[in-house]
Motif scaffolding. Sequence first.
Motif, PDB file in Angstrom:
ATOM      1  N   GLN A  21       0.946  -1.296  -0.230  1.00  9.11           N
ATOM      2  CA  GLN A  21       0.192   0.349  -0.085  1.00  9.11           C
ATOM      3  C   GLN A  21       0.812   1.476   0.112  1.00  9.11           C
ATOM      4  O   GLN A  21       0.587   2.459  -0.914  1.00  9.11           O
ATOM      5  CB  GLN A  21      -0.931   0.314   1.340  1.00  9.11           C
TER       6      GLN A  21
ATOM      7  N   GLY B 194      -0.897   3.516  -7.881  1.00  8.39           N
ATOM      8  CA  GLY B 194      -1.985   3.505  -6.711  1.00  8.39           C
ATOM      9  C   GLY B 194      -2.802   2.484  -7.037  1.00  8.39           C
ATOM     10  O   GLY B 194      -1.826   0.952  -6.704  1.00  8.39           O
ATOM     11  N   GLN B 195      -3.849   2.063  -5.842  1.00 10.75           N
ATOM     12  CA  GLN B 195      -4.396   1.187  -6.321  1.00 10.75           C
ATOM     13  C   GLN B 195      -5.521   1.366  -7.096  1.00 10.75           C
ATOM     14  O   GLN B 195      -6.327   0.412  -7.046  1.00 10.75           O
ATOM     15  CB  GLN B 195      -5.677   2.025  -4.428  1.00 10.75           C
ATOM     16  N   ASN B 196      -5.348   1.919  -8.312  1.00 12.58           N
ATOM     17  CA  ASN B 196      -5.900   1.180  -9.928  1.00 12.58           C
ATOM     18  C   ASN B 196      -5.379  -0.070  -9.855  1.00 12.58           C
ATOM     19  O   ASN B 196      -4.704  -0.782 -10.495  1.00 12.58           O
ATOM     20  CB  ASN B 196      -5.633   2.022 -10.539  1.00 12.58           C
TER      21      ASN B 196
ATOM     22  N   VAL C 284      -3.579   8.927   4.312  1.00 12.71           N
ATOM     23  CA  VAL C 284      -4.024   9.211   3.271  1.00 12.71           C
ATOM     24  C   VAL C 284      -3.157   9.071   2.200  1.00 12.71           C
ATOM     25  O   VAL C 284      -4.022   8.482   0.656  1.00 12.71           O
ATOM     26  CB  VAL C 284      -3.315  11.052   3.583  1.00 12.71           C
TER      27      VAL C 284
ATOM     28  N   SER D 166      -5.518   6.136   0.693  1.00 10.41           N
ATOM     29  CA  SER D 166      -6.942   5.864   0.491  1.00 10.41           C
ATOM     30  C   SER D 166      -7.386   5.250   0.744  1.00 10.41           C
ATOM     31  O   SER D 166      -8.675   5.051   0.759  1.00 10.41           O
ATOM     32  CB  SER D 166      -6.888   5.918  -1.415  1.00 10.41           C
ATOM     33  N   GLN D 167      -6.927   5.549   2.853  1.00  6.02           N
ATOM     34  CA  GLN D 167      -7.716   4.702   3.075  1.00  6.02           C
ATOM     35  C   GLN D 167      -8.373   5.772   4.153  1.00  6.02           C
ATOM     36  O   GLN D 167      -8.554   6.671   5.081  1.00  6.02           O
ATOM     37  CB  GLN D 167      -7.811   4.428   4.297  1.00  6.02           C
ATOM     38  N   GLU D 168     -10.842   5.646   3.076  1.00 10.50           N
ATOM     39  CA  GLU D 168     -10.959   7.423   4.129  1.00 10.50           C
ATOM     40  C   GLU D 168     -11.351   7.325   5.147  1.00 10.50           C
ATOM     41  O   GLU D 168     -11.500   8.017   5.487  1.00 10.50           O
ATOM     42  CB  GLU D 168     -12.102   8.073   2.378  1.00 10.50           C
TER      43      GLU D 168
ATOM     44  N   ARG E 230      -9.176   7.920   7.352  1.00 13.27           N
ATOM     45  CA  ARG E 230      -8.381   8.982   7.809  1.00 13.27           C
ATOM     46  C   ARG E 230      -9.522   9.991   8.768  1.00 13.27           C
ATOM     47  O   ARG E 230      -8.555  10.451   9.476  1.00 13.27           O
ATOM     48  CB  ARG E 230      -8.647   9.883   6.700  1.00 13.27           C
TER      49      ARG E 230
END
Length: 667
Positions: free
Chosen positions: A70, A106-108, A639, A642-644, A647
Motif C-alpha cells: 500500500q 496507486g490502488q488502480n 492518505v 486512500s483509506q478515507e 483518515r
Amino acid sequence: MEPQVKKLSNQMTTHHSPPTTHHPPPTSHYAPLIGLLLVLLTLCVYYPVRQNRFVYLDDNLYVTANPDVQVGLKLGTAVRAFTTTTAGNWHPLTMLSLELDSTLFGQNPAGYHLTNLFLHAASACLLFWPRAWVAALFALHPLHVGSVAWVAERKDVLSGLFWMLTLLAYVRYAEAPSWPRFAWVFVALALGLLAKPMLVTLPFVLLLLDYWPLGRFVLVSGEWSVVSGVEASGKSNGENSPGCASPLTTHHPPATTTVWPLLREKLPLFALAVLFSAIALLAQHREHALRTFAERPFSLRLENAAMAYVFYLGKLFWPAGLAPFYPYDPTGPSLWAVAGAVGLLLGITTLSWRERHRRPYLAVGWLWYMGTLVPVVGLVQVGNQAWADRYTYIPSIGIFMMLAWGVPQVLASLEAVGRIRNLFSTRVRGRVLIFLGVATVAACAIVAHIQAGYWQNDVRLWEHTLQVTKRNDVAHNNLGTYLANTGKLDEGMKHFAQAATINPGNDQAQVNLAKGFWLQGRRSEAVQRLRAALEVNPVNAEAHVQLGQMYLQDQPEQAMAHFQEALRLHPGEAGMLSTFAQALTARGRFEEAAACLAEAVELSPNWPSSHYQLGSVLCRLGRREEALASLQKALDLAVAASQEQLRTRIQEQIEACRRQQSSMGEG
C-alpha cells in the motif's frame, strides 16, 4: 586422444545420435514480423483484463490489505520484502514488483493487470527461439489465463520471464562455455527463484536440453557420453527427419567420454535450487501452510499426483470448464481411475524413451512436463486444492514442444505411404501445417479471451467456478466473503452455510459463519462455529481472535487466553499484536497495550491502523506529544493508501488529543 574421439563419433552414428544443431534457428526476415504479430495478438486477447478488479483470492494478502504494498516501493518496504513472508511464501522480487506497481498506479488494479500482461508477452517473445507455434500456444493457451489475469499470480509471470532468460543465457553459454557466461545463467536463475521457487526444476531442464536440442551428450551402447556439436551433427538424422531438426545453432567444446562434466558445471545451479527449496518449505511450515500426512496420507497424495498429470494433459488438449480452484476429494479417486492414469503415464513414458534416438523431442518434452510439475503435483501438499491451472504455466511448454516437432514428422512419414503419397506432398504438407497452426492458435485465443472475462470481479469469477465444478466449498466461501463485505450479509451467509455443509473441515467457512452470526446478534451460534473451526484446525489464529473478542466482555480471562494463543501461533506478526493490544486496552492495561503496539509499528511501520491505535493509547496515558506524532504518521499513511474512513477517524482522534492538551495547558 584423437583416435578415441574418432571412434566415439563413429559409435554415435551407429546408435542414432539425436539430431543436433546444424540447422539454424528461425531467423529469416519474417521472424521479426511474426514475433510482432504474436505480441499484438497476445495484447489484444488479454487487453480486457485492464478492466478487471482485485479478487478475493490472495489479492488482499498481496496488495489491497498488504501495508508495505500500500505504501509503495521505498527503502523500508524493499528491505522487508527480503525479511518477511507473504501468504506463507518468500518471494521478495515479486513483492518488490508489486510495491513498484503501487508507487506507479496507486490502488488502480488496471496497472497491476497490465504489468502481468506485459511480463507474459515478454516471456512469449523470449520463447520464440524454438518455434513460433510453441510461443503462440504458451502466450494464448486458456490454461495460462489465471497466471495473467490474477494479480496475486505476479509470481508466475515474473518467474516465467526469468525462466526464459535463463534458457537463453544457457544456450549462449553452451556455444562457448566460460565463467562469465555461466554467471549470467546463475544470476538469471537466482532472480527467477527470488520471484517464485517453482524454478527449482530448471537445472534439470537444462540437462534435458543438453541432450536435445543442444546435442551435448548422447547414449552410446547404453551409456551417457558428452559430445561436441560439430561431431554430433556430422551425420545427424535431421536431414532425413525434418521433424527432428533442432532450433538452435551451437558450437560445443571438445568431446569427453562421460556426462559428469555437464553435471559438474551445473552443481552451483542445483545447490541454488536446494537452498530455495529449503527456504520455501521453511516459510510454508512457519505459516502452517503444509498439510500433514495425517491430513493427506501419502498414498492419497500419490493417487492425486497421477490424476493431476492426466488432468492437466486433458485440459491442455481440451481447455473447457477451467476454474481458479478445484476442490480436493478427501475420499480420493477410484482405483480404476488411478490405474488408468498410471497406465497412460507409463505408456507415454515408455514410448518417449524408446524413441529417444529417432525422435528426441518426445523424451525431452515429456520429461520437461513430468519433471517441472513435481513441486506442485501434490506430493508436498500446500493448501486444499487438488490441482490448479496456473501450475501448468511452465510445464505445458514440454507438451507444446512434443507437438511442434511431432506433428510435422507424422505428416512427413505419411508422405512415404504409397496410397496417400500424393495427398501429402511437400507442398500439401506445408499447407496442412499452416492450417493446423493457425486453427489451434485461433481457437486458443478465442477461449482465452472468454476465460479472461471471468476474472473481471469476484461475482463473475466465483459464480462461474460454481457452474463448472462440483461441491466447491472454497468458491462458496469466497463468494460469500465478497457479498458480506459489500453489505449483502444474508446472501453471504447462505454461501458460508453451503461451504460448511459441503466440507465441515473448511475452518475458514466456519469462522466466516461465526462472524456473520455475531453481527446478527446470535452469539451462541457464533461461539459454536468457532469451536468447530478450532476442532478442525487448532492453529487457526483468526478463530482464536474472534473467540477472544466474543468473550472479552463477560469472560475476560478466557478472552485473554485466546488472544495469547493467537499471538503464539503468529509470533512477531503486527496484526496479531494489534489485536492483542485491543484486548489489553479494553481491560484498561494501557501500558502493556502501548508496548504491544510499539512492537507492531516496528514490525510494520507502514500500517496506518497500528499507528492510529498507538496514538490513541498514548493519548489515554497522557503522553500527548508522542500520541500526536503517532497519529500524524497514521494520517499520512492513511492518505497515501486512500483509506478515507480511517483518515476521518484519525483526524477526529487528533482533534480530541489536541483538545485534551489544550485543557491541560489551561489547567
